[in-house]
Design a protein around this motif. Structure first.
Motif, PDB file in Angstrom:
ATOM      1  N   GLU A  42       0.837  -1.192   0.000  1.00  0.00           N
ATOM      2  CA  GLU A  42       0.000   0.000   0.000  1.00  0.00           C
ATOM      3  C   GLU A  42       0.876   1.248   0.000  1.00  0.00           C
ATOM      4  O   GLU A  42       1.763   1.413   0.837  1.00  0.00           O
ATOM      5  CB  GLU A  42      -0.903   0.003   1.235  1.00  0.00           C
ATOM      6  N   LYS A 213     -10.985   0.957   7.614  1.00  0.00           N
ATOM      7  CA  LYS A 213      -9.962   0.441   6.714  1.00  0.00           C
ATOM      8  C   LYS A 213      -8.940  -0.333   7.523  1.00  0.00           C
ATOM      9  O   LYS A 213      -8.650   0.016   8.675  1.00  0.00           O
ATOM     10  CB  LYS A 213      -9.282   1.578   5.954  1.00  0.00           C
ATOM     11  N   ARG A 248      -3.815  -3.626   1.978  1.00  0.00           N
ATOM     12  CA  ARG A 248      -5.158  -3.339   2.484  1.00  0.00           C
ATOM     13  C   ARG A 248      -5.989  -4.608   2.498  1.00  0.00           C
ATOM     14  O   ARG A 248      -6.114  -5.306   1.489  1.00  0.00           O
ATOM     15  CB  ARG A 248      -5.838  -2.276   1.631  1.00  0.00           C
ATOM     16  N   ASN A 251     -11.614  -2.322   3.024  1.00  0.00           N
ATOM     17  CA  ASN A 251     -11.797  -0.949   2.544  1.00  0.00           C
ATOM     18  C   ASN A 251     -12.772  -0.185   3.433  1.00  0.00           C
ATOM     19  O   ASN A 251     -13.628  -0.752   4.055  1.00  0.00           O
ATOM     20  CB  ASN A 251     -12.334  -0.972   1.114  1.00  0.00           C
TER      21      ASN A 251
END
Length: 251
Positions: A42, A213, A248, A251
Motif C-alpha cells: 500500500e 480500513k 489493504r 476498505n
C-alpha cells in the motif's frame, strides 16, 4: 492491396484476434499492477510503521534451593517496540481504531526453555513487563485513544508506540553461594550460547482505522540481538521498512 486489407479486416477471425489481443493486453497490465502491489504494498496509508526497536536482556527469577544463597530460573527476554506515525502526506482526517498483533510464531534451531509472549504489566508500579501468568498472551491489541498508555494497551489515535515481549523462559537454572551476582552474566555462567537461543519470530501487524480500513503486514525478526551472552543487554533499532509490506485487507 486495399481490397485485400479490407477483406482481411472484414473477416470474423480478424475481429476475434483483435479482441484476444485487447484482452491479453488488459490482463498483462492488471498482472503488472498486482505484481507491483505485492512487491511494494500500500502506497498511501494514513499511518506508517516508522521504526522497530528490539531490546534483548537476561533476567534471573528467584527460586528456592536448599543449600544455596542464590538460585535463579534464567529467562531471555526480547521487548519489541513499534513506532506508528501519521503519514504527513495524507491530508484526510483519519484516526487509529486499534492495532492488532497476532499469528505469532517462533522458529528455533534448538528446543531450550519455554516460549512465551507477554503484554505489558497493568500495574502502575514496577517495570513495564513481568513474566507471570496474568500477562501471558497469544495476541495483543492496542485500542486507539486520546493519549497513549502502554500499560493500559492504548495508543494515541494519531500515532504512538506499542510493545510486546517474546521470552525464552526457564532456559536454564543457576545456583551459587557467591557474595554478589551480576545478572548480566547469567547466560554465560549457565553455559548458554547464542545458538541455544537464536530464533526467528514472525507475526501479523494490522492497523485498523475509524474509517473501517485495515492494513496488514507480516513481519519477521531475528532475536535476540547479538552480544547478549557477553553484555546481558543488547538492542537494535530498525528504520529501514522496505521489507515490511502493508496490504489493504478491508476498505
Amino acid at each position: 492491396m486495399k481490397e485485400k486489407i479490407k477483406y482481411i479486416m472484414g473477416k470474423r477471425s480478424f475481429h476475434i484476434c483483435i479482441v484476444i489481443m485487447l484482452i491479453a493486453t488488459i490482463l498483462f497490465i492488471l498482472g503488472m499492477i498486482i505484481l507491483r502491489y505485492n512487491v511494494e504494498g500500500e502506497a498511501d496509508m494514513p499511518f506508517n510503521l516508522s521504526k522497530v526497536t528490539i531490546i534483548s536482556s537476561v533476567e534471573g527469577i528467584d527460586k528456592k534451593a536448599e543449600g544455596y544463597k542464590w538460585a535463579f530460573d534464567i529467562c531471555q527476554n526480547n521487548d519489541i517496540y513499534f513506532y506508528i506515525e501519521r503519514n504527513k502526506k495524507d491530508t484526510k482526517q483519519e484516526a487509529i481504531k486499534s492495532i492488532l498483533i497476532d499469528n505469532i510464531n517462533v522458529k528455533k534451531d534448538k528446543e531450550k526453555g519455554k516460549i512465551n509472549f507477554y503484554k505489558p504489566n497493568a500495574s502502575s508500579e514496577g517495570m513495564t513487563f513481568q513474566n507471570n501468568q496474568e500477562n501471558l498472551i497469544q495476541s495483543i491489541e492496542y485500542k486507539g485513544d486520546i493519549e497513549s498508555n502502554i500499560k493500559d494497551l492504548k495508543i494515541s489515535n494519531q500515532g504512538g508506540v506499542i510493545v510486546f515481549r517474546y521470552s525464552n523462559d526457564k532456559i536454564a537454572e543457576y545456583f551459587s553461594n557467591d557474595e554478589e551476582i551480576n545478572h548480566s552474566e547469567l547466560l554465560k555462567k549457565a553455559g548458554i550460547t547464542e545458538e541455544d537461543i537464536n530464533a526467528k519470530i514472525t507475526f501479523d501487524l494490522t492497523i485498523k482505522t475509524e474509517a473501517e480500513k485495515e492494513y496488514k503486514a507480516n513481519i519477521s525478526l531475528d532475536v535476540p540481538i547479538q552480544g547478549i551472552i557477553e553484555k546481558g543487554t543488547t538492542s537494535n533499532e530498525i528504520t529501514d521498512m522496505k521489507n515490511i509490506i502493508f496490504k489493504r485487507t478491508k476498505n
